[in-house]
Design a protein around this motif. Structure first.
Motif, PDB file in Angstrom:
ATOM      1  N   ALA A   1     -46.337  -5.009-108.260  1.00  0.00           N
ATOM      2  CA  ALA A   1     -47.719  -4.807-108.715  1.00  0.00           C
ATOM      3  C   ALA A   1     -48.132  -5.916-109.666  1.00  0.00           C
ATOM      4  N   ALA A   2     -47.243  -6.274-110.576  1.00  0.00           N
ATOM      5  CA  ALA A   2     -47.558  -7.347-111.534  1.00  0.00           C
ATOM      6  C   ALA A   2     -47.780  -8.674-110.808  1.00  0.00           C
ATOM      7  N   LYS A   3     -46.924  -8.963-109.838  1.00  0.00           N
ATOM      8  CA  LYS A   3     -47.040 -10.205-109.080  1.00  0.00           C
ATOM      9  C   LYS A   3     -48.377 -10.267-108.343  1.00  0.00           C
ATOM     10  N   HIS A   4     -48.740  -9.175-107.682  1.00  0.00           N
ATOM     11  CA  HIS A   4     -50.003  -9.138-106.944  1.00  0.00           C
ATOM     12  C   HIS A   4     -51.202  -9.202-107.884  1.00  0.00           C
ATOM     13  N   HIS A   5     -51.101  -8.545-109.023  1.00  0.00           N
ATOM     14  CA  HIS A   5     -52.195  -8.570-109.992  1.00  0.00           C
ATOM     15  C   HIS A   5     -52.432  -9.996-110.487  1.00  0.00           C
ATOM     16  N   GLU A   6     -51.348 -10.683-110.811  1.00  0.00           N
ATOM     17  CA  GLU A   6     -51.473 -12.071-111.284  1.00  0.00           C
ATOM     18  C   GLU A   6     -52.081 -12.979-110.220  1.00  0.00           C
TER      19      GLU A   6
ATOM     20  N   ALA B   1     -51.868  -4.710-105.668  1.00  0.00           N
ATOM     21  CA  ALA B   1     -51.321  -4.315-106.969  1.00  0.00           C
ATOM     22  C   ALA B   1     -51.461  -2.808-107.152  1.00  0.00           C
ATOM     23  N   ALA B   2     -52.618  -2.279-106.818  1.00  0.00           N
ATOM     24  CA  ALA B   2     -52.852  -0.839-106.939  1.00  0.00           C
ATOM     25  C   ALA B   2     -51.933  -0.060-106.007  1.00  0.00           C
ATOM     26  N   HIS B   3     -51.723  -0.585-104.809  1.00  0.00           N
ATOM     27  CA  HIS B   3     -50.831   0.060-103.844  1.00  0.00           C
ATOM     28  C   HIS B   3     -49.419   0.188-104.426  1.00  0.00           C
ATOM     29  N   HIS B   4     -48.890  -0.909-104.970  1.00  0.00           N
ATOM     30  CA  HIS B   4     -47.539  -0.877-105.532  1.00  0.00           C
ATOM     31  C   HIS B   4     -47.479  -0.025-106.804  1.00  0.00           C
ATOM     32  N   ALA B   5     -48.522  -0.048-107.581  1.00  0.00           N
ATOM     33  CA  ALA B   5     -48.555   0.816-108.772  1.00  0.00           C
ATOM     34  C   ALA B   5     -48.520   2.282-108.367  1.00  0.00           C
TER      35      ALA B   5
END
Length: 75
Positions: free
Chosen positions: A26-31, A38-42
């Motif tokens: 999620a952090a990687k996708h958010h960045e 990111a929301a999916h992984h969160a």
């Protein structure tokens, strides 16, 4: 500790590890600006945390069934 309680503790640990991996994703996708991923992984991380909590509760129940009371250090 009963085999059943130990198994639930192991499952809880596995779910926490999976949750940690999803938080990293999620952090990687958010960045990268990929907020939907990111929301999916969160969301997946949250589900793993909830499943881990379920296993922790089941481990405590198995402990109580085996010993009839809570551990004095954790009561």
């Amino acid at each position: 500790m009963s085999k059943q309680a130990a198994e639930h503790h192991h499952k809880a640990a596995e779910h926490h590890e999976h949750a940690a991996l999803h938080h990293k994703e999620a952090a990687k996708h958010h960045e990268a600006g990929k907020h939907e991923m990111a929301a999916h992984h969160a969301h997946l991380a949250r589900a793993h945390h909830e499943h881990a909590t379920h296993h922790a509760v089941e481990a405590a129940k198995a402990h109580l069934q085996d010993h009839g009371k809570a551990s004095p250090t954790h009561a």
